[in-house]
Motif scaffolding. Structure first.
Motif, short mmCIF file in Angstrom:
data_model
loop_
_atom_site.label_atom_id
_atom_site.label_comp_id
_atom_site.label_asym_id
_atom_site.label_seq_id
_atom_site.Cartn_x
_atom_site.Cartn_y
_atom_site.Cartn_z
N ASN A 48 -7.21 1.22 -17.42
CA ASN A 48 -8.62 0.95 -17.15
C ASN A 48 -8.92 0.69 -15.68
N GLY A 49 -7.91 0.91 -14.83
CA GLY A 49 -8.10 0.72 -13.40
C GLY A 49 -8.00 -0.72 -12.95
N LYS A 50 -7.64 -1.62 -13.86
CA LYS A 50 -7.57 -3.04 -13.53
C LYS A 50 -6.14 -3.55 -13.37
N GLU A 51 -5.17 -2.70 -13.56
CA GLU A 51 -3.77 -3.11 -13.46
C GLU A 51 -3.26 -2.88 -12.04
N GLY A 56 -0.54 5.25 -12.41
CA GLY A 56 -1.90 4.76 -12.34
C GLY A 56 -2.07 3.28 -12.09
N ILE A 57 -1.00 2.61 -11.63
CA ILE A 57 -1.11 1.19 -11.27
C ILE A 57 -1.48 1.11 -9.79
N LYS A 58 -2.47 0.29 -9.47
CA LYS A 58 -2.97 0.21 -8.10
C LYS A 58 -2.08 -0.72 -7.26
N PRO A 59 -1.50 -0.23 -6.17
CA PRO A 59 -0.72 -1.10 -5.28
C PRO A 59 -1.65 -1.95 -4.41
N ILE A 99 3.14 6.29 3.42
CA ILE A 99 2.60 5.39 2.41
C ILE A 99 1.07 5.49 2.43
N TYR A 100 0.52 5.99 1.32
CA TYR A 100 -0.92 6.16 1.18
C TYR A 100 -1.34 5.66 -0.20
N GLY A 101 -2.65 5.54 -0.41
CA GLY A 101 -3.18 5.35 -1.75
C GLY A 101 -3.23 3.93 -2.26
N TRP A 102 -3.03 2.92 -1.41
CA TRP A 102 -3.09 1.55 -1.89
C TRP A 102 -4.54 1.14 -2.16
N MET A 103 -4.72 0.15 -3.03
CA MET A 103 -6.06 -0.32 -3.35
C MET A 103 -6.59 -1.26 -2.28
N ASN A 104 -5.71 -2.12 -1.78
CA ASN A 104 -6.15 -3.10 -0.80
C ASN A 104 -4.99 -3.54 0.07
N LEU A 105 -5.32 -3.94 1.29
CA LEU A 105 -4.35 -4.51 2.22
C LEU A 105 -4.88 -5.88 2.61
N ALA A 115 -11.29 -11.54 -10.02
CA ALA A 115 -12.08 -10.32 -9.96
C ALA A 115 -11.82 -9.40 -11.15
N GLY A 116 -10.98 -9.85 -12.07
CA GLY A 116 -10.75 -9.09 -13.29
C GLY A 116 -9.52 -8.21 -13.29
N TYR A 117 -8.70 -8.31 -12.25
CA TYR A 117 -7.49 -7.49 -12.19
C TYR A 117 -6.33 -8.18 -12.91
N ILE A 118 -5.43 -7.38 -13.42
CA ILE A 118 -4.23 -7.87 -14.10
C ILE A 118 -3.03 -7.55 -13.21
N ILE A 119 -2.34 -8.59 -12.76
CA ILE A 119 -1.16 -8.39 -11.91
C ILE A 119 0.04 -8.13 -12.82
#
Length: 280
Positions: free
Chosen positions: A127-130, A188-191, A214-220, A245-249
């Motif tokens: 769901n894009g939250k992981e 599909g897990i966001k780094p 290294i590309y494609g991370w969600m946040n730094l 914020a609703g993310y699951i680590i």
């Protein structure tokens, strides 16, 4: 009479064996598995392993550094030895051999293999939250080229020279962690990078990561000016913001215990080896 001659015969046999071994020393070859492992190291980590001819590496750690240094490193990695400022002076050579030789790479591979096995076991919601939280220094990027000429942590920390090194943006990627990173993107897990580097180093950090593919991370996430708390307080606070914020680590990896301690830690944590410095 025969019994009396036995010690002499044994001594002669031992001397002959020793001489034979000595004569064969120049022709000793590493086992093929070790040759292949070394070749693999050199292929994937040229920036790090090119330091070997200059500074020396590998071999038998116990004989080079001594059991006390081996035990000290175990205490560090197990978080039994804490709040230390420098590598013990007599362990500089030991840590150098460990970091530049194949042992450090093998230990890192064990950690990443376990992380990937855990990743393969997950049932992802998709769901894009992981997210997966990763440290940068000695986790994604290696500062070994700097520490190799500054005593492998056995000399006092010099903030000026270290910052100058970071500003070059030349830190090589750690190949094992890059393997995990690519796997995260594939499933599909966001780094999310969470680093103790300060905000003023954002541009050079981004450039360094991209330089290493290294590309494609969600946040730094970098430390903001004026923050005065501990590394544990800072990093756990940033992870809490992700959760709020609703993310699951789903995972969290770093080279320092302060990277992974403090709620919310994440569903699973992984500690990479680093006997060169301690951040509490």
């Amino acid at each position: 009479m025969a019994m009396g001659r036995m010690p002499i015969l044994v001594a002669v046999a031992l001397m002959a064996a020793a001489a034979s071994c000595s004569a064969r020393d120049p022709n000793i070859r590493m086992p093929m598995a070790e040759v292949e492992a070394t070749a693999m190291d050199d292929a994937v980590g040229p920036h790090i392993h090119a330091l070997r001819p200059l500074l020396g590496s590998g071999g038998q750690l116990g004989s080079r550094g001594g059991v006390p240094c081996d035990s000290w490193r175990l205490g560090v990695e197990a978080y039994n030895v804490r709040d230390w400022k420098m590598v013990p002076a007599n362990c500089e050579g030991y840590v150098g051999h460990y970091m530049l030789g194949s042992h450090y790479r093998r230990d890192s591979k064990v950690v990443i293999d376990e992380a990937i096995a855990y990743l393969d076991s997950l049932r992802l919601a998709g769901n894009g939250k992981e997210v997966w939280v990763l440290d940068i220094d000695e986790t994604m990027l290696s500062n070994l080229p700097y520490y190799a000429i500054h005593g492998f942590g056995a000399r006092p920390y010099n903030a000026t020279s270290y910052r100058a090194y970071v500003r070059k943006g030349s830190a090589p990627v750690l190949p094992e962690t890059k393997r995990l990173y690519n796997k995260l993107l594939a499933v599909g897990i966001k780094p999310v990078f969470l680093t103790g580097r300060t905000e003023d180093k954002r541009a050079i950090t981004v450039a360094n990561l991209r330089r290493e593919g290294i590309y494609g991370w969600m946040n730094l996430l970098l430390k903001q000016p004026g923050f005065k708390g501990s590394a544990v307080t800072y990093k756990s606070g940033e992870r809490q913001k992700l959760v709020d914020a609703g993310y699951i680590i789903v995972g969290n990896i770093g080279d320092q215990w302060s990277d992974i301690l403090g709620a919310p830690e994440g569903a699973r944590t992984f500690k990479l080896p680093d006997p060169m410095y301690y951040i509490g």
